[in-house]
Design an enzyme around this catalytic site. Structure first.
Site, PDB file in Angstrom:
ATOM      1  N   HIS A  63       0.941  -1.195   0.025  1.00  0.00           N
ATOM      2  CA  HIS A  63      -0.095   0.041  -0.097  1.00  0.00           C
ATOM      3  C   HIS A  63       0.525   1.462   0.080  1.00  0.00           C
ATOM      4  CE1 HIS A  63       1.013  -0.545   4.530  1.00  0.00           C
ATOM      5  NE2 HIS A  63       0.684   0.583   4.647  1.00  0.00           N
ATOM      6  N   ASP A  67       5.470   4.194   5.215  1.00  0.00           N
ATOM      7  CA  ASP A  67       6.281   3.790   6.136  1.00  0.00           C
ATOM      8  C   ASP A  67       6.818   2.370   5.270  1.00  0.00           C
ATOM      9  OD1 ASP A  67       4.094   3.685   6.705  1.00  0.00           O
ATOM     10  OD2 ASP A  67       4.539   1.748   7.770  1.00  0.00           O
ATOM     11  N   HIS A  68       6.041   2.329   3.811  1.00  0.00           N
ATOM     12  CA  HIS A  68       6.137   0.966   2.732  1.00  0.00           C
ATOM     13  C   HIS A  68       6.994   1.574   1.452  1.00  0.00           C
ATOM     14  CE1 HIS A  68       3.815  -1.730   6.060  1.00  0.00           C
ATOM     15  NE2 HIS A  68       4.036  -0.367   6.400  1.00  0.00           N
ATOM     16  N   HIS A 140      -7.792  -2.191   5.519  1.00  0.00           N
ATOM     17  CA  HIS A 140      -6.745  -1.226   5.928  1.00  0.00           C
ATOM     18  C   HIS A 140      -7.260   0.664   5.786  1.00  0.00           C
ATOM     19  CE1 HIS A 140      -3.300   0.260   8.111  1.00  0.00           C
ATOM     20  NE2 HIS A 140      -2.406   0.119   6.783  1.00  0.00           N
ATOM     21  N   HIS A 269       6.211  -5.702  11.382  1.00  0.00           N
ATOM     22  CA  HIS A 269       6.087  -4.392  11.913  1.00  0.00           C
ATOM     23  C   HIS A 269       5.676  -4.317  13.541  1.00  0.00           C
ATOM     24  CE1 HIS A 269       2.459  -1.398  10.454  1.00  0.00           C
ATOM     25  NE2 HIS A 269       3.388  -1.041   9.304  1.00  0.00           N
TER      26      HIS A 269
END
Length: 315
Positions: A63, A67-68, A140, A269
């Site tokens: 996604h 932070d990804h 999410h 995570h």
């Protein structure tokens, strides 16, 4: 196959955990590795490993939270300087291509290799003769996917005595039979691979989930998986926060693994709110319900070999 974690923290980096990224090392299977998510400073983390960016074949983004993905432009740029010339395929939600291309346009970044972007939707996102990768939507706060990697059955073991009885000479023909290919001898006789090899061997199944509340698709993606990588941003005591922010607790992850009939669970995570003793308690809670569970750390590398998962120690 090995899985090496390059970032295991949630939201922002800490001294102990970088933001999300993990490498699925397929060096024996196809001479490459695949990257799942690419948080800030992923390329810095890679410098502390044996991974070579030129060997990076595919990137799968779950996604578009920072932070990804915030490490992606830097890694892609550096790959040009590190001998990467082969096609790189990037899979991810709608908008990923636009963000990367706009970043490169404004920074006047030029790559010396081609990139193919694949906009992920539910279903098969990649398939060849060796692997199938399937994606499903998770729950999410923005669109997010989980990925299921299935290695197709491997050829059975070559039974060399049977091959010799059929006058198969040493050399390339034996290799073809081992790969599952039928061959023709000099005298015209056809030798079938199935006649001189054992039954096909089951390949591995690895499920890598993005950020998500506990949901049915997480279970479907994890069904009978050898390894499930599941977020564990919160613990049981903070389950209300988990639900509010579209995340899972350690026990949510355990329940997914149990319902899916998975063999191993890797908890990833983690929120920086937890101290070492908290993390130890989280693991004990999970293992009371699902024994084959581990909480991963940055640079931890797990190897799947002969149907067994073990922490891999680099010589």
């Amino acid at each position: 196959m090995q899985i090496q974690f390059l970032g295991t923290g949630a939201g922002m980096p800490s001294k102990e955990r970088n933001t999300s990224a993990l490498a699925v090392k397929l060096l024996e299977e196809r001479g490459t590795f695949w990257l799942f998510d690419c948080g800030e400073a992923t390329q810095h983390q890679i410098l502390h490993t044996t991974l070579k960016p030129r060997k990076l074949e595919k990137i799968f983004i779950t996604h578009l939270h920072g932070d990804h993905i915030l490490g992606l432009p830097g890694l892609l740029s550096s790959r040009s300087f590190q001998g990467g010339e082969e096609l790189l395929t990037i899979y991810g939600p709608a908008g990923l291509k636009q963000w990367v291309e706009l970043t490169f346009q404004l920074s006047q970044t030029h790559l010396n290799y081609p990139i193919e972007f694949v906009e992920v939707m539910e279903g098969i996102v990649f398939e060849d003769e060796d692997f199938i990768v399937t994606a499903k939507s998770l729950q999410h706060v923005i669109p997010c996917f989980g990925y299921r990697i299935v290695q197709k059955p491997l050829p059975g073991t070559l039974q060399i005595e049977k091959a010799r009885e059929l006058d198969v000479p040493n050399g390339p023909l034996l290799g073809q039979l081992k790969k599952g290919l039928d061959i023709t001898l000099e005298d015209g006789r056809i030798v079938k691979s199935s006649d001189v090899t054992g039954p096909p061997k089951k390949g591995f199944i690895v499920t890598i989930l993005g950020d998500t509340r506990s949901c049915e698709n997480a279970i479907l993606l994890s069904e009978n998986a050898d390894i499930v990588v599941h977020e564990s941003t919160f613990n049981h005591a903070t389950e209300t926060l988990a639900a509010n922010y579209g995340h899972s607790t350690n026990m949510d992850a355990a329940n997914v693994a149990i319902k899916a009939g998975a063999k191993n669970l890797l908890l990833n995570h983690l929120s920086a709110r937890f101290f070492p003793q908290d993390i130890k308690n989280m693991l004990q809670e999970v293992q009371a319900e699902f024994e084959n569970a581990h909480i991963v750390e940055d640079f931890a590398e797990y190897e799947w070999y002969q149907d067994k998962l073990s922490l891999y120690i680099q010589e």
